[in-house]
Structure formats: C-alpha cells, structure tokens
Scaffold this active site. Structure first.
Site, PDB file in Angstrom:
ATOM      1  N   GLY A 149       9.282  -7.604 -15.051  1.00 36.07           N
ATOM      2  CA  GLY A 149       8.712  -6.148 -14.259  1.00 36.07           C
ATOM      3  C   GLY A 149       9.265  -7.323 -13.325  1.00 36.07           C
ATOM      4  O   GLY A 149       9.624  -8.488 -13.374  1.00 36.07           O
ATOM      5  N   GLY A 185       8.276  -6.531  -9.976  1.00 43.03           N
ATOM      6  CA  GLY A 185       7.225  -6.123  -9.161  1.00 43.03           C
ATOM      7  C   GLY A 185       7.522  -7.242  -7.540  1.00 43.03           C
ATOM      8  O   GLY A 185       8.324  -8.048  -7.809  1.00 43.03           O
ATOM      9  N   ALA A 198       6.145 -10.311  -7.441  1.00 42.82           N
ATOM     10  CA  ALA A 198       6.174 -11.331  -8.124  1.00 42.82           C
ATOM     11  C   ALA A 198       7.238 -11.395  -8.921  1.00 42.82           C
ATOM     12  O   ALA A 198       8.090 -12.508  -8.830  1.00 42.82           O
ATOM     13  CB  ALA A 198       5.132 -11.721  -9.059  1.00 42.82           C
ATOM     14  N   GLY A 199       7.107 -10.395  -9.847  1.00 42.72           N
ATOM     15  CA  GLY A 199       9.061 -10.690 -11.044  1.00 42.72           C
ATOM     16  C   GLY A 199       9.898 -10.249  -9.923  1.00 42.72           C
ATOM     17  O   GLY A 199      10.819 -11.341 -10.096  1.00 42.72           O
ATOM     18  N   SER A 224      -6.536   3.058   2.304  1.00 47.19           N
ATOM     19  CA  SER A 224      -6.221   1.787   2.348  1.00 47.19           C
ATOM     20  C   SER A 224      -7.622   1.401   3.233  1.00 47.19           C
ATOM     21  O   SER A 224      -8.022   2.117   3.655  1.00 47.19           O
ATOM     22  CB  SER A 224      -4.838   1.005   3.339  1.00 47.19           C
ATOM     23  OG  SER A 224      -4.852   0.310   4.118  1.00 47.19           O
ATOM     24  N   ARG A 268     -14.820  -5.744  -0.766  1.00 47.60           N
ATOM     25  CA  ARG A 268     -14.329  -4.406  -0.981  1.00 47.60           C
ATOM     26  C   ARG A 268     -15.491  -4.645  -2.360  1.00 47.60           C
ATOM     27  O   ARG A 268     -16.532  -3.105  -2.566  1.00 47.60           O
ATOM     28  CB  ARG A 268     -13.402  -4.540  -2.328  1.00 47.60           C
ATOM     29  CG  ARG A 268     -11.768  -4.214  -1.670  1.00 47.60           C
ATOM     30  CD  ARG A 268     -10.970  -4.788  -1.799  1.00 47.60           C
ATOM     31  NE  ARG A 268      -9.351  -4.389  -0.876  1.00 47.60           N
ATOM     32  CZ  ARG A 268      -8.779  -4.309  -1.147  1.00 47.60           C
ATOM     33  NH1 ARG A 268      -8.026  -4.595  -2.486  1.00 47.60           N
ATOM     34  NH2 ARG A 268      -7.615  -3.827   0.049  1.00 47.60           N
ATOM     35  N   HIS A 287      -8.677  -0.703  -9.155  1.00 48.81           N
ATOM     36  CA  HIS A 287      -7.575   0.018  -8.423  1.00 48.81           C
ATOM     37  C   HIS A 287      -6.775  -2.026  -8.314  1.00 48.81           C
ATOM     38  O   HIS A 287      -6.194  -1.921  -8.158  1.00 48.81           O
ATOM     39  CB  HIS A 287      -8.604  -0.775  -6.908  1.00 48.81           C
ATOM     40  CG  HIS A 287      -7.867  -0.845  -5.897  1.00 48.81           C
ATOM     41  ND1 HIS A 287      -6.528  -0.022  -5.746  1.00 48.81           N
ATOM     42  CD2 HIS A 287      -7.355  -1.994  -5.242  1.00 48.81           C
ATOM     43  CE1 HIS A 287      -5.299  -1.036  -4.663  1.00 48.81           C
ATOM     44  NE2 HIS A 287      -6.388  -1.894  -3.909  1.00 48.81           N
ATOM     45  N   GLU A 292      -0.876 -10.268 -10.352  1.00 43.70           N
ATOM     46  CA  GLU A 292      -1.880  -9.508 -11.335  1.00 43.70           C
ATOM     47  C   GLU A 292      -1.941  -9.683 -12.514  1.00 43.70           C
ATOM     48  O   GLU A 292      -3.141 -10.116 -12.995  1.00 43.70           O
ATOM     49  CB  GLU A 292      -2.162  -8.323 -10.660  1.00 43.70           C
ATOM     50  CG  GLU A 292      -3.085  -7.496 -10.831  1.00 43.70           C
ATOM     51  CD  GLU A 292      -3.035  -5.925 -10.448  1.00 43.70           C
ATOM     52  OE1 GLU A 292      -2.358  -5.574  -9.712  1.00 43.70           O
ATOM     53  OE2 GLU A 292      -4.013  -5.486 -10.625  1.00 43.70           O
ATOM     54  N   LEU A 347      -0.576  -8.695  -2.431  1.00 48.35           N
ATOM     55  CA  LEU A 347       1.042  -9.303  -1.700  1.00 48.35           C
ATOM     56  C   LEU A 347       0.773 -10.692  -1.996  1.00 48.35           C
ATOM     57  O   LEU A 347       2.065 -11.350  -1.886  1.00 48.35           O
ATOM     58  CB  LEU A 347       0.858  -8.002  -1.094  1.00 48.35           C
ATOM     59  CG  LEU A 347       0.664  -6.764  -0.391  1.00 48.35           C
ATOM     60  CD1 LEU A 347       1.070  -5.904   0.248  1.00 48.35           C
ATOM     61  CD2 LEU A 347       1.788  -5.668  -1.956  1.00 48.35           C
TER      62      LEU A 347
END
Lengths: 269, 641
Positions: B42, B44, B46-47, B286, B333, B404, B428, B444
């Site tokens: 991955g 993203g 993190a990766g 958003s 949320r 989400h 995640e 993030l």
C-alpha cells in the site's frame, strides 16, 4: 458546465476500442447501452454494459477507474475524441449521461500517446509519469528534519498559485490532448509548485533540468504552444505554468554553464 | 488463544513515548540496516510515508500497490484537513486537548497511550509536510491558516482547499519517488497482495498477483508492513474508491493476525444521497462544510415535498443546533449521522425517497457573500453540481449519511505490530487510535503519524531481534503453500461458471449489511445477517460468473477475489456487533440507548478491545479481549450538548 437536467432515460450506441493486450491489434466494437438514467455517470453506464456482457459470457470492457470523484487520476477515456469527454474541468468519472442525446453514437478510446502504451482495451500504462517524478519531482527533506511550519512565512499569493499547480491529478489528459504527446503541462505544474515556494529553492535548477531531460528521454514530444493540454486538464491547470517552467529552464541552463562550482569532494575524517 | 500484549510503556502519559523511544527501543546500526528487507503493501499516506522514511533510514524497501502508480491511493480523496496541536490560533489548544478530544470522540474505546502519542507527533507532521512543499492554506501574513472540525472547540485543522488528502499524499508520494529514484525503494505497481507468508510464527513474505500479466509471485522479507486501508466497501455503496479492498488484511487474518473491533464503522453524515440502483459509489461532501452550512429538515412532514425556498424560517428545524447547542452543526460524525437518520425515520427527510436532509448556505452567503463561500468551498459546490445538477448557491444541498471509514482493523500493539511477529499494520488498516468513532481530520493525522514518526522507531525493535540476512528463501514450503492457496481461490472463481456477475452479489451483500449492520443495529437484525450472509456466500461460489483467464489483466477476477473476502469479513463484522452488547461511537445498538437516543456504553463489561482470531473455515472465530485500562482519563458519558 453541466447540461440541463433531463428526466427521460436515453439509449446510446457505443463504439469501444477493444485490444486484447499490448502490441496486439485493436478494433472498435459496437455495443448498445439502453435505458440509461441521465443521472448515471458514464462509468456507471459502462458498468451496466459490462454486467450484461458477463451475463452473456463475454469478456467485459477493461477500463481504468478508482475513486470515481475526479481526484485519483485513474480514469482516462477519450470520449468522442476528447480526453475526459465533452465537458471542461472534469475527469471521465465525473461525466454524466445527461451530457448525451438520446440515440447518440459515442466513440470511446484509450488515451493515445506513444509513452502511454495500451495494456488492454481502454487501460494504458502511464508509469512514465512516475519516472519523471523520480528524476526531481520532490524536495529532499528527510523525515523529521523540517523546521517549525510557521518559521518561514509564504505570501498567500504564492501559496495559492503553488496550490493551483499542485492540483494536478497525474491523469495524463494533457499528453493525450497534445498532438506532440508532450508532457510539458504535467512537468510544469510540479516544477512551478516547488519553484514558487521557498522550500523548493535549493534544488530549483537541478529539478527543472532533470525533469525535462527525463521527459525527453521517455519519448514525450515538445510543446508548440497550442494549449490543448490546459483545455483538456480536469483541474484547469494553466499553461502559464509552462511559460514559468521555460523561464526556469533557461535560467537554470545558463547558471549550470557559468556558475562557479566547488572543487570539494565528499569525505574526510 | 492469541497472546495480546499491548506493550504500553509504563510511566506518566505525557512521557511514555519519549521515554520509550530514548530508553527502551532497540536500534539497528546503519551497516546492518541495509541487510534488512522490508515489504510495504500500500502507498497511501501510511504506506508511502513509511516506505520513504524506512528507505531514508537505510533499510531495503519494496513497496507494492495494486494501482498503476502509488499516487492513486484513496487517501487522495480526503477533503477537509488534518488536525495538529500547533495552537497557532492561540485559542487554547494543546497536545493534551487534542488527545482528550480524540479519545472522547472515540467514545473511550481506544488506548490512552496510542492516542497521546498521536497528538504528540501531530505537530511534527505539519512541519514535515510544509518542508516537503505541501501548499497548505495561508493567511495574508504568510502564516498557516486553520479551520475547525467536528468534535473540537478549537481551530486546529490545517487544510489545502478541499483537497488536503491529495496534497498530503502527493507529499508522501514525492518522498517515495525521491527514494525510488535513488534505488532505495523498489516500487511494484499493478501488484496486488493475495496472501501472507508466515514461517515459524513470523511474517516473512507475501504472495502477489501481477494484475497485468496475471503472474503469481513470491516475495520474502525480514518484516511485512500492511498499509492497505479500510474495509468499508463491504457495504458496496460507500465513499471509498471502487478498488479499495480488504483482501490483504483479511488474508493476513486467515494466517493468524487478529481482527480487532470489526463492527466499528463510520457513517459520515454529509454525503450526496443515493440516486439509483446503478449507483457505484457515494460522494462525500467535506465535513468542513458544517463550519458554515446549517443542517435542517422541515418541522412538518407535510412540508417535505415543497421546494426549500417555500418553507419559511419558522417551519424549519435546525435539529443539530436545537439538540446539541454547544457543538451545533459541528457535532461529531456518529452523532450527526444518527440524528439525520432519526429525522428521516420520523418522515421529515427531503429529496427523492425522503432519505436526505438539507445543508443550507443561505446564511453563510449573506455573511461572507457568494464569492466568500466559493473561495472556501468552491470545489465542493462544483462536485455537488456535477453529480446532482443542482446549484447549491441557490438552493440547499441535500445530504445523507454514508459509509466512510472503518475504525476496526488488524490488531496491533503499541509498536504497531500485530500478534504475528514481523507483521506491522499502519493507518486505517489497523484499529488502534480512533476507538469507536473517528473525529474529522484525524485519519490523515494517523496515517502520517504511523508512517513518518512511529514505525521508523518501532520496526527496529523487531528487526534487532532478527539475524541480518536470515530471511527465508522463496522456495520454502510455506511460500509454495501460500501460492497454491491463491491459485486455488482464483481457479475456483474462474471455474464457477455461474450466471451472475460479481456486482450482483456485491450489491446484495451491501444491502444486507446496510440494513442489518449499518447505522443502527439490533440483536435480531444481526442474527438475521449472520444467517443471510453464509447463504449468499454459498450462492456466490456456485453462481458467480468470472469470464476470461487468470493469465492476463482480468478485472472481473480482481473484483471476484475481493468480494469473496467481503463475504467472510461481513459475517465477522456482524458477529462482533452482536457480541458487543452496548452502544458506543459508530456502533449503535438500539437496545442500548438513553431516552434521548444517545449511545449507552457499558464500560464494566465492554470497556475492552475485541480481537477476533481465525479458527479455520466453517469454525466460529475466537473472541479475544484486550482490556482498556484507563489510568489518566475517566471514561465518562460523551456529551456534546
């Protein structure tokens, strides 16, 4: 930007480029897409066509897609001759069926450019962009080495302009739209983002020289100022950045030639 | 039974991480670092940040992505922003306050020490990103701008228009490209992880399928890092990218890694409502819009069919402002999503199907002018226009909650290592920092914290216990066995030769999950899902049709293999939701609520992490428990009123 809403479902005929693999001959094949809801996205319409192909035991049309909200840069269809379809400032995945008339014949092709060879059907290999990035599309800062984020103020105008350039999604529509398959807009966007910021100054010259050299080496063409690139760009990145990069490039070339260089070599105790 | 040691260091909360880093963690000397190979799956936030940073440190890194390039990962779609306790606004923020907001936002189901570390390194993340040239929003004085987000009473969110995720990801991607350019990272695009290889109890490699050639390949390493994102696409309709999937994490689970709190899923309150059954994904608007937009529904159900402009002010119910006066439209949320659901259940929803509420900018336009609103949110209004063909400057947006994010994920200890030694899980894909509900602008932060500032320290602690150069060869029997497992799955899918396309089953699974394990769950609904899912799964393997061959690019096969995993993971989510007899954060059991509809936690019986352990096909998984010991903060009733 978006056509007026129509409530009626429509039927369209698709002429889709099918190609089994790289270096294999391809051809257009016709498919019917019936009873499409105008609020359906173009890619959702292809999903439905593909499901019916699978049900009939045929191989579905391979096409690239992922986020389906215009930000990842994966989708890359040429629809009726236009990269990302008929509307400005959107990616393929943001094209909706309300943009087409009932009975329309729609031609669907992959991005066509020598540095983006077709992998299968509508999917192309755009790894050349990664290679350009590797040549210099970064600021060399080790993790943890940055100063406090507010230590260097940056004027809002420059930050905003850098952000305009940084919006590039790396889709390659600029290359597909250019008769020379030039990647100038893509490269200029990255070069300009960094050259507008103080953080980008130490590597400014070597960055632009290396990225342009790599772009040329990978077979992208030259810019002849037609600006088809910025017209096709889903993020409307301005061709002004190309002019900015050209200025940077010329200055960097001159400095490269005439600037005194240290004779020191690395090493020591 | 798996051994779940959280390895949380002792000592005062605020000193744990710094003391641990400087005193307890083992180091690997520079000459040895290059002898270790690390696989990162991955790219993203993190990766990419992990791969780049480990390469900078001198490790040999291989990074695998199923996309055509690492820049496509779905972190790119995050809109709103990233939290950091910089207190640049002088409005009372601090590391402790960010810690507290995050742990409270998670409804006291995350680890104190992990969350505190997250808050501590949040400030370094912003420094790092600015140094990389990430063009954050700025004020006229040239300093960084902030905005506020749900669940906080300070402005600590840094942003880059509505494309913060994109800019942060491109920053991490540029760092990754820098390292790839100098040969320190090998990037493998179009290479999807299909199995984990475990040798003598330790993660020592992976099996991949090359999505272009169809080739199944073996890769060995000294450690494996999964940064493969969440599993929200179990629901079919979600804000995830279509390609986001749970396969790497799920197959690691089947090799022994525990899956923690799988029922903790986040339903985001502000998404564009569903428009038809052809729909392939839902689009987020958003949360930052809630800074200036006001959410309402008509007071009377009879008004719901009228255009918004014909409903006078006194006939509107600004229900978030009414019920949660101190947080108002910026309630967290989970709270906002359930409130929207309750309004629609009362018959006061708007738009087609009456599953929608208004997000109204009329007041904001009056206050800031239309141009002012455009400057803050222009791209979001454009997205809304493209999808709905409605102009939100003239009429209110219609929004509804959608899946989400997933707070659950593979279990990890304080070092981000799973219970399978050598297998690390970041972002995640792990479960650790958001408890039962994630606050906005925290994903993030966590992805980059894990990749830039945690794993570079903690992975050395494991590698120092491994002899340099001791990684196995890929001809080991475990590699052959794992490769065969992947071939078997794919052959079975290609050979099923049924009648229905993969999407048919994915839609049906999504509906079962949304109805029975969605925003509100009951014992009955979960038991029903646990009965329906295995039936659907059996039908899937019998009746799915995957045309073409495995020896070429085959998107049907890619999807079929991912959906096969959802068919199993979904059942685990329901089992977890059924076993957790309380309501907390995103997990709302109708049986456990206060009279006003808020979550009723049961700290005495469920103040723990549930980490599920695979026991073999057809056998019930084992529910392991890691107690959450709150030493510094009191678990209290979460109130936003």
């Amino acid at each position: 930007m978006v056509a007026e809403s129509s409530e009626k479902n429509i039927n369209v005929t698709l002429r889709v480029w099918r190609q089994a693999g790289p270096n294999q001959p391809g051809k257009f094949v016709e498919y019917q897409a019936k009873n499409c809801n105008p609020n359906m996205s173009f890619l959702e319409m292809l999903d439905v066509v593909n499901d019916s192909l699978v049900t009939q035991g045929e191989e579905p049309i391979a096409f690239a897609h992922d986020c389906r909200e215009g930000i990842c840069g994966t989708c890359n269809l040429v629809i009726d001759g236009k990269p990302h379809g008929p509307h400005k400032a959107i990616a393929t995945c943001q094209t909706y069926m309300r943009s087409f008339a009932d009975g329309a014949v729609i031609t669907v092709e992959p991005f066509r450019a020598k540095p983006f060879p077709v992998i299968k059907d509508l999917i192309t290999d755009r790894s050349a962009f990664d290679k350009i990035q590797q040549a210099g599309g970064f600021i060399s800062v080790r993790t943890g080495a940055g100063a406090d984020a507010n230590a260097t103020p940056i004027s809002k105008d420059n930050a905003d302009l850098a952000m305009d350039a940084a919006q590039c999604i790396g889709c390659g529509a600029c290359v597909a739209a250019c008769k020379n398959a030039s990647a100038m807009l893509f490269v200029a966007a990255k070069v300009s983002q960094f050259s507008l910021l103080p953080q980008g100054q130490p590597e400014r010259d070597r960055r632009v020289l290396a990225m342009v050299a790599k772009m040329d080496e990978l077979g992208f063409g030259s810019c002849t100022n037609q600006y088809e690139c910025s017209a096709a760009c889903p993020k409307l990145i301005s061709h002004d950045f190309i002019a900015r990069m050209n200025r940077d490039y010329i200055k960097a070339t001159i400095r490269q030639t005439f600037k005194p260089k240290s004779n020191a070599v690395a090493g020591g105790a | 039974m798996a051994k779940l040691e959280s390895k949380i260091p002792t000592g005062p909360l605020a000193d744990k991480w710094s003391t641990y880093k400087s005193e307890a963690l083992k180091l690997v000397n520079p000459a040895n670092k290059r002898k270790y190979e690390v696989i990162v799956v991955g790219a993203g936030l993190a990766g990419a940040s992990a791969a780049a940073t480990l390469a900078e440190l001198g490790y040999k890194v291989k990074c695998f992505v199923f996309h055509d390039t690492p820049r496509r990962a779905h972190s790119i779609a995050a809109q709103g922003g990233i939290n950091a306790a910089k207190n640049y606004q002088n409005d009372g923020d601090s590391v402790h306050r960010l810690y507290y907001d995050t742990i409270k936002g998670g409804d006291y189901r995350s680890r104190e020490a992990n969350v505190h570390r997250l808050a501590e390194v949040s400030v370094n993340i912003i420094d790092q990103c600015v140094a990389q040239g990430v063009p954050f929003a700025r004020e006229y004085g040239g300093l960084l701008a902030n905005r506020s987000f749900g669940g906080a009473q300070v402005s600590r969110t840094f942003y880059a228009r509505g494309q913060t995720g994109q800019q942060l990801l491109l920053g991490a991607y540029s760092a990754l490209m820098k390292e790839a350019g100098r040969g320190a990272v090998e990037v493998h695009p179009f290479e999807e992880m299909s199995d984990l290889v475990v040798i003598e109890g330790q993660a020592k490699g992976i099996i991949t399928r090359n999505l272009v050639s169809g080739e199944i390949r073996r890769w060995s390493a000294d450690a494996v890092i999964l940064a493969t994102g969440g599993y929200g696409n179990v629901f079919n309709l979600s804000t995830y990218a279509r390609g986001s999937n749970a396969t790497a994490a799920w197959r690691a689970y089947k090799r022994g890694a525990c899956f923690a709190n799988p029922c903790f899923t986040q339903i985001h309150p502000t998404c564009i409502p569903v428009s038809g059954d052809y729909q392939s994904k839902l689009t987020l608007m958003s949360e930052s819009l809630r800074n200036d937009g006001r959410i309402w529904v008509p007071k009377n159900a009879a008004d719901c069919d009228k255009p918004a402009s014909q409903i006078p002010e006194e006939a509107r119910d600004y229900y978030l402002e009414r019920i949660y006066p101190s947080f108002g439209n910026l309630a967290p949320r989970d709270v906002s999503s359930r409130a929207a659901m309750r309004m629609c259940d009362e018959g006061r929803g708007v738009g087609p199907g009456k599953r929608g509420v208004y997000l109204d900018f009329a007041d904001a336009i009056q206050r800031l002018t239309e141009d002012g609103v455009r400057e803050r949110y222009g791209n979001l209004f454009d997205i809304y226009h493209e999808i709905t063909n409605e102009n939100a400057y003239k009429q209110p947006m219609r929004i509804y909650p959608a899946v989400h994010y997933t707070m659950g994920g593979l279990w990890v200890d304080y070092n981000l290592m799973s219970n399978v030694p050598g297998l690390f899980v970041l972002g995640e894909a792990n479960f650790s920092d958001h408890g039962a509900n994630r606050l906005g602008a925290s994903a993030l932060m966590q992805g980059l914290a894990d990749g830039y500032f945690v794993i570079p320290y903690t992975i050395g602690n494991y590698l120092a216990t491994q002899k340099p150069g001791s990684r196995p060869k890929t001809d080991a029997t475990e590699f052959a066995q794992a490769e065969q497992n992947v071939r078997d799955i794919n052959d079975r899918l290609l050979g099923a030769n049924g009648k229905e396309p993969v999407s048919h089953f994915h839609k049906r699974l999504g509906l079962i999950m949304w109805e029975n394990c969605g925003m509100a769950r009951t014992k009955e609904s979960l038991q029903k899902a646990i009965k329906l899912i295995p039936e659907l799964r059996a039908e899937y393997w019998q009746n799915v049709r995957v045309p073409g061959s495995g020896a070429t690019l085959n998107q049907s096969l890619e999807n079929a293999s991912r959906v096969a995993d959802y068919m199993e993971l979904s059942e685990l989510m329901c089992r977890d939701a059924l076993a957790r007899e309380e309501s907390c954060g995103g997990h709302f059991r109708e049986e456990y609520q206060y009279p006003d509809g808020e979550c009723k936690r049961d700290d005495a019986n469920f103040g723990h992490v549930a980490a599920w352990e695979y026991q073999g096909d057809g056998k019930d998984p084992l529910r392991n428990v890691e107690p959450l010991n709150y030493e510094f903060t009191q678990m209290s009733v979460r109130s936003y009123k």
